[in-house]
Design a protein around this motif. Structure first.
Motif, PDB file in Angstrom:
ATOM      1  N   GLU A 141       0.848  -1.186   0.000  1.00 42.96           N
ATOM      2  CA  GLU A 141       0.000   0.000   0.000  1.00 42.96           C
ATOM      3  C   GLU A 141       0.886   1.239   0.000  1.00 42.96           C
ATOM      4  O   GLU A 141       2.041   1.185   0.406  1.00 42.96           O
ATOM      5  CB  GLU A 141      -0.941   0.007   1.192  1.00 42.96           C
ATOM      6  N   LEU A 181       1.722  -4.061  -7.676  1.00 44.64           N
ATOM      7  CA  LEU A 181       2.021  -4.216  -6.258  1.00 44.64           C
ATOM      8  C   LEU A 181       3.434  -4.701  -6.016  1.00 44.64           C
ATOM      9  O   LEU A 181       4.167  -4.164  -5.215  1.00 44.64           O
ATOM     10  CB  LEU A 181       1.031  -5.202  -5.641  1.00 44.64           C
ATOM     11  N   ASP A 209      -2.236  -9.746   4.269  1.00 41.89           N
ATOM     12  CA  ASP A 209      -2.357  -8.801   3.166  1.00 41.89           C
ATOM     13  C   ASP A 209      -1.591  -9.261   1.929  1.00 41.89           C
ATOM     14  O   ASP A 209      -1.349  -8.484   1.016  1.00 41.89           O
ATOM     15  CB  ASP A 209      -1.832  -7.431   3.589  1.00 41.89           C
ATOM     16  N   ALA A 210      -1.181 -10.533   1.952  1.00 41.35           N
ATOM     17  CA  ALA A 210      -0.501 -11.117   0.806  1.00 41.35           C
ATOM     18  C   ALA A 210       0.778 -10.362   0.448  1.00 41.35           C
ATOM     19  O   ALA A 210       1.160 -10.272  -0.697  1.00 41.35           O
ATOM     20  CB  ALA A 210      -1.426 -11.191  -0.411  1.00 41.35           C
TER      21      ALA A 210
END
Lengths: 308, 308
Positions: free
Chosen positions: A44, A213, A122-123
């Motif tokens: 994030e 990501l 959250d992988a």
DNA sequence: AAAATAGTGTCTTTTAGACAATATGCG
DNA sequence: CGCATATTGTCTAAAAGACACTATTTT
């Protein structure tokens, strides 16, 4: 704040600036004779896709250390395997987090025989990265985590010499060679940090993520450089290259043996013997860690005789 | 926190519990050959009238260390005289402050030649209290400050042995005797703390003040026990009693001299000589502190030979 | 037997510590 | 001079370090 003699001015929390408080963790381990730290890859913003120390916000009714353990478990599935945690320091520069005013309390610990870390709930990715990689500048961490890591490296370098902490890298029962090998690995990989500011901090400015990501180039770079991806017991190769200019010389086996055995309470004999490794050799005695807190006298890395 | 692939969830500070962040300071000094710490007397609840470490809330755009310096100056009028500050640790138990959730970052430092501390803007009292007084249980501090102080004492005890910090207790130019005397004072008063939990923390529950702002009994007790109130240069008497059971033995003058002089970069000769004290004696050479950060080899207190 | 690793012995150099001796100021 | 403190010297014991040697396993 209040005038002298004012007896009843109730404290109002709203008068004081609210802070977010986080914890971050520096978890050391030794794999393939190289000192490593546990890093996650952020999923994030800010610093999305960057490597970072595991950590997160402290909850309302939570101890700082409890928070550290919880975050470690959540993000890396590592629980008690990381032994006792110790506070490293607190970092609270006003600009260190672009989202809000945050101070973070850093903890560090030593882990043996980690489970292959899984991405957490959250992988995220989590891996044991050689400190040499970070030191060499190949990897830059999010926030001020490079600074935190540098402080942690200095701390462990110093602290294993006068405490029995090195035993934490070993299994419950270990041989003196294994212990010596832990000292060698730590000093080998940290001796460069004792005086210099070898790690340049990443600027603490807000940085918009560039791509997906998990940036594949970063991931790839790291794997090539250091860690074999999915081999349960990686070959006994030392994949991490020694840091250039590191002039650490390994401890003398005989003298080390004598040193550690003469420190009362450091090692406790089990009577058992280890089976020699595949390459042969005399079976070694197995010891467990004793109960002392401080090594007297301490164990020192060999000091390279300079000039004169 | 966010599902994988969610690209744009803005961070909302309101999602995380707000903390107050404070700093607290442990400022050491040596007066009359006794190791002291700077304490204030609180003039607001909670713990009104109790002794406490100086400290207070961190402001919105302030560094932690800046906040520490500001609070020190505000509450005790001590500025640069306290040398560099170093972080000690962070204390954040959920119940440590009855008013709101607060974490405090403790700093410590060493001061020489303090001005007689004045009560600050809030007319608090501030005094240099012998650590022996606190150790003996005569004085109990507010919040968890006994715990903080204990940690600080352990830290300084340990750290003066492998760093040149002891020079900070001396004037800019000092004799080797003065330096030795600093070591003796510190070790004399701290050696009890190295292993034990000698200081019982005051319970961290809210406690309503009993009487006026400055409880005269406390004030009196302290003065009687330790510090001469208003003498500019107190007589060369050691007023603080040695801690019972402290079996510290002073350093040998000759060996100390040789030790410190052989540590390269520790002391820098000025060529000047001191004038001997009133009691006579050969004038000593004056030195200034060198620029090293670590003493190799370290200086150790004499270890009392136990049993055997 | 050769190689590898564990553990012991021995010798030399360095350091630590006790303590004596000397130096230099003061009254 | 005699006292107090600073500084240097000396001797001894302990520790550190280099390195040779022995012990016990695997191939």
């Amino acid at each position: 704040m209040y005038a002298l003699g004012v007896t009843d001015s109730p404290h109002n929390p709203a008068d004081y600036p609210p802070f977010g408080v986080t914890v971050d963790l520096v978890i050391f381990s030794i794999i393939n004779k190289s000192l490593r730290i546990l890093l996650i890859q952020r999923d994030e913003p800010p610093f999305l896709g960057k490597w970072a120390l595991p950590g997160g916000f402290v909850l309302k009714d939570e101890n700082l250390e409890q928070a550290a353990r919880r975050e470690l478990a959540e993000e890396t599935s590592i629980g008690k395997e990381a032994g006792p945690l110790e506070q490293l320091g607190t970092y609270g520069h006003p600009d260190r987090d672009p989202r809000q005013r945050v101070v973070t309390v850093a903890y560090w610990g030593i882990a043996h025989d980690l489970p292959e870390p899984q991405g957490g709930s959250d992988a995220r990715y989590a891996e044991h990265v050689p400190v040499a990689e970070v030191a060499s500048g190949n990897i830059r961490l999010a926030f001020d985590h490079n600074k935190i890591l540098t402080d942690a490296i200095r701390r462990i370098h110093h602290k294993i010499s006068y405490t029995p902490l090195a035993t934490r890298f070993c299994a419950k029962e270990f041989t003196i060679s294994e212990l010596r090998s832990a000292y060698d690995a730590i000093w080998q990989d940290t001796i460069e940090f004792t005086n210099l500011e070898n790690i340049k901090p990443i600027p603490a400015t807000f940085e918009q993520p560039k791509l997906s990501l998990v940036t594949p180039d970063l991931k790839m770079k790291y794997q090539i450089a250091s860690a074999p991806p999915k081999v349960a017991n990686p070959p006994a190769l030392t994949l991490a290259k020694p840091i250039k200019g590191s002039d650490y010389t390994k401890l003398d086996t005989g003298n080390f043996q004598r040193s550690v055995l003469q420190i009362e309470g450091f090692l406790q004999s089990t009577g058992k013997k280890s089976s020699p490794s595949a390459s042969g050799g005399r079976p070694a005695e197995l010891y467990t860690a004793g109960d002392i807190k401080e090594l007297t006298p301490p164990i020192h890395p060999k000091t390279p005789k300079p000039k004169k």
